[in-house]
Design an enzyme around this catalytic site. Sequence first.
Site, PDB file in Angstrom:
ATOM      1  N   VAL A 105       3.067  -7.434   1.020  1.00  0.00           N
ATOM      2  CA  VAL A 105       2.886  -6.004   0.830  1.00  0.00           C
ATOM      3  C   VAL A 105       4.263  -5.410   0.558  1.00  0.00           C
ATOM      4  O   VAL A 105       5.227  -5.707   1.267  1.00  0.00           O
ATOM      5  CB  VAL A 105       2.268  -5.338   2.073  1.00  0.00           C
ATOM      6  CG1 VAL A 105       2.035  -3.846   1.825  1.00  0.00           C
ATOM      7  CG2 VAL A 105       0.958  -6.024   2.456  1.00  0.00           C
ATOM      8  N   CYS A 106       4.366  -4.607  -0.515  1.00  0.00           N
ATOM      9  CA  CYS A 106       5.600  -3.874  -0.802  1.00  0.00           C
ATOM     10  C   CYS A 106       6.784  -4.840  -0.957  1.00  0.00           C
ATOM     11  O   CYS A 106       6.718  -5.818  -1.703  1.00  0.00           O
ATOM     12  CB  CYS A 106       5.843  -2.850   0.298  1.00  0.00           C
ATOM     13  SG  CYS A 106       7.044  -1.567  -0.100  1.00  0.00           S
ATOM     14  N   ALA A 107       7.871  -4.593  -0.234  1.00  0.00           N
ATOM     15  CA  ALA A 107       9.076  -5.412  -0.357  1.00  0.00           C
ATOM     16  C   ALA A 107       8.878  -6.835   0.114  1.00  0.00           C
ATOM     17  O   ALA A 107       9.723  -7.698  -0.142  1.00  0.00           O
ATOM     18  CB  ALA A 107      10.229  -4.771   0.428  1.00  0.00           C
ATOM     19  N   GLY A 108       7.751  -7.129   0.767  1.00  0.00           N
ATOM     20  CA  GLY A 108       7.472  -8.500   1.176  1.00  0.00           C
ATOM     21  C   GLY A 108       7.466  -9.477   0.019  1.00  0.00           C
ATOM     22  O   GLY A 108       7.638 -10.687   0.209  1.00  0.00           O
ATOM     23  N   THR A 125       5.104  -5.055  -6.719  1.00  0.00           N
ATOM     24  CA  THR A 125       5.701  -4.538  -5.499  1.00  0.00           C
ATOM     25  C   THR A 125       5.769  -3.015  -5.626  1.00  0.00           C
ATOM     26  O   THR A 125       5.252  -2.442  -6.598  1.00  0.00           O
ATOM     27  CB  THR A 125       7.100  -5.149  -5.260  1.00  0.00           C
ATOM     28  OG1 THR A 125       7.591  -4.750  -3.971  1.00  0.00           O
ATOM     29  CG2 THR A 125       8.081  -4.724  -6.331  1.00  0.00           C
TER      30      THR A 125
END
Length: 311
Positions: A105-108, A125
Amino acid sequence: MTRVVFVLVPGVHLLDLAGPAQVFSTVGQFGRPYELTYLAEDARVPSAQGLPLLAETEWPELRADDLLVVPGWSGPALRDSPPIGDEMLRRLRAHHAAGGTVASVCAGAEALGRAGLLDGRRCTTHHDVQDELASRHPGAIVVRDVLFTTDDRVVTSAGIASGIDLALHLVAARHGPALAARVAREMVVHTRRNGHEPQSSAMLRHRAHLDDAVHRVQDLIDERFTVPLPLAALASFAGVSARTLTRRFGSATQGLTPLRYQQTLRLERAEHLLGHGATMESAAREVGFEDARMLRRLRGRPAAGGDPRPT
């Protein structure tokens, strides 16, 4: 019981974590329990919102049907991301190599990139760091302005609330769109977000309307899409005439008929089965076709309602 392991790094965004965790926790209320595990390199994990979290530090034994999810974290740029240890990156690679699904999720997505899992694969992202992700991992195929992508058991989402969309998609792929719809309603979230994401199920694409009778018919089709559902029976269930149901269903779903909607669900489920090694014949029979001829015909025609063909 399938396990979902959330891999946490310092500065984790609470909604990146809590959104998907709530989805998988809610699935258990409907007879499909998941075991949720929170893992980090250090037991105490500070969140971006100031709430400290406690996590396990010993990796559990994973099976191929378990999920690894890396929520995003706070930071102005990916290059300033918290340290991600070699052992964590090795575990991400090993789980995928063993046939497991890895999500972010996102910056993951940066963690998946450091693990080498984005090379040659579609990913996304948060819009603020899409260009940087593409620059840092030139082998990745960064898709912009979508909620999430899925490519060879690597699933990435745009960020923050889109982690809920990602988790609902995974539930729909594993357990069918009917269960995903029930989870979404229980969580009081929209079952379709704005934007045309090819990986979202037909249930997610065709629920952005306010016709309660059509929603009830869709609920029934979602639950029983593998069996014949005559139009007259659906109309009786909705308490309207067959002609009225056809008109209202088309108006609510961008021109679909109930049969075309059912066929779209069958096709998407068959595509999922084919992607996991099923033969054309076995996939066709599992979704309710007598043989593979109709499945081949549906795969060869334009996707319903102008939507992208599921992949």
